[in-house]
Design a protein around this motif. Structure first.
Motif, PDB file in Angstrom:
ATOM      1  N   ARG A  56      41.433  38.256  41.391  1.00 53.90           N
ATOM      2  CA  ARG A  56      39.791  37.249  41.854  1.00 53.90           C
ATOM      3  C   ARG A  56      40.224  37.098  44.190  1.00 53.90           C
ATOM      4  NH1 ARG A  56      39.970  32.973  37.894  1.00 53.90           N
ATOM      5  NH2 ARG A  56      41.148  33.736  36.130  1.00 53.90           N
ATOM      6  N   ASN A  79      36.733  33.668  41.943  1.00 52.97           N
ATOM      7  CA  ASN A  79      36.182  34.389  40.323  1.00 52.97           C
ATOM      8  C   ASN A  79      36.322  35.763  40.542  1.00 52.97           C
ATOM      9  OD1 ASN A  79      33.943  32.196  41.372  1.00 52.97           O
ATOM     10  ND2 ASN A  79      33.028  33.767  42.686  1.00 52.97           N
ATOM     11  N   ARG A 139      37.177  39.648  39.275  1.00 52.34           N
ATOM     12  CA  ARG A 139      36.300  40.651  39.049  1.00 52.34           C
ATOM     13  C   ARG A 139      37.494  42.064  38.977  1.00 52.34           C
ATOM     14  NH1 ARG A 139      35.927  43.548  44.222  1.00 52.34           N
ATOM     15  NH2 ARG A 139      36.888  42.811  45.632  1.00 52.34           N
TER      16      ARG A 139
END
Length: 145
Positions: free
Chosen positions: A57, A62, A64
């Motif tokens: 994160r 977010n 990924r």
């Protein structure tokens, strides 16, 4: 005439779960395959790295997926008499191949890949299921502490 009428239809269903013994065999088989690839790379003078994916994160929250190298430690070493020796590992545990014997001795590095392939066939055939299960139980006991 329908295309389906030419086929032999049945009521067979795919099994959804695999037994724990089969799961452990596949897991050990994958690790032995990594050792085979590592041995081939070292004998060719190269390096071998396994890639794994890790979800991270960022500061904004977010997620990924990031590809990272995974360290593969070799299971073999040169013994005091100059011969090559190797242990088979299940996790961090060394598997006893016979009562009180946990290592395989080889004359040269050239014997390493065929020996690993032979061990892989034995694992896939289920010859080491009892030893793998014992190592698995010992591993799980360590997590309970």
């Amino acid at each position: 005439m329908s295309a389906l009428t030419t086929l032999k239809l049945s009521t067979a269903k795919k099994s959804q779960a695999m037994t724990p013994a089969v799961h452990r065999r596949l897991k050990l088989g994958k690790k032995i395959w990594e050792q085979i690839e590592l041995a081939k790379a070292i004998s060719a003078g190269g390096t071998y790295t396994v890639r794994r994916f890790k979800t991270v994160r960022d500061d904004e929250g977010n997620s990924r997926s990031v590809e990272l190298p995974k360290k593969v430690r070799q299971w073999w070493w040169t013994a005091a008499d100059g011969k090559l020796a190797m242990n088979i590992r299940y996790g961090s545990r060394v598997i006893d191949l016979a009562k009180g014997k946990s290592s395989i001795e080889m004359a040269t590095v050239d014997d390493l890949v065929p020996t690993l392939e032979l061990v892989k066939k034995a694992v896939e055939a289920g010859e080491l299921d009892a030893q793998i299960e014992a190592a698995s139980i010992k591993l799980r006991e360590g997590f309970g502490k």
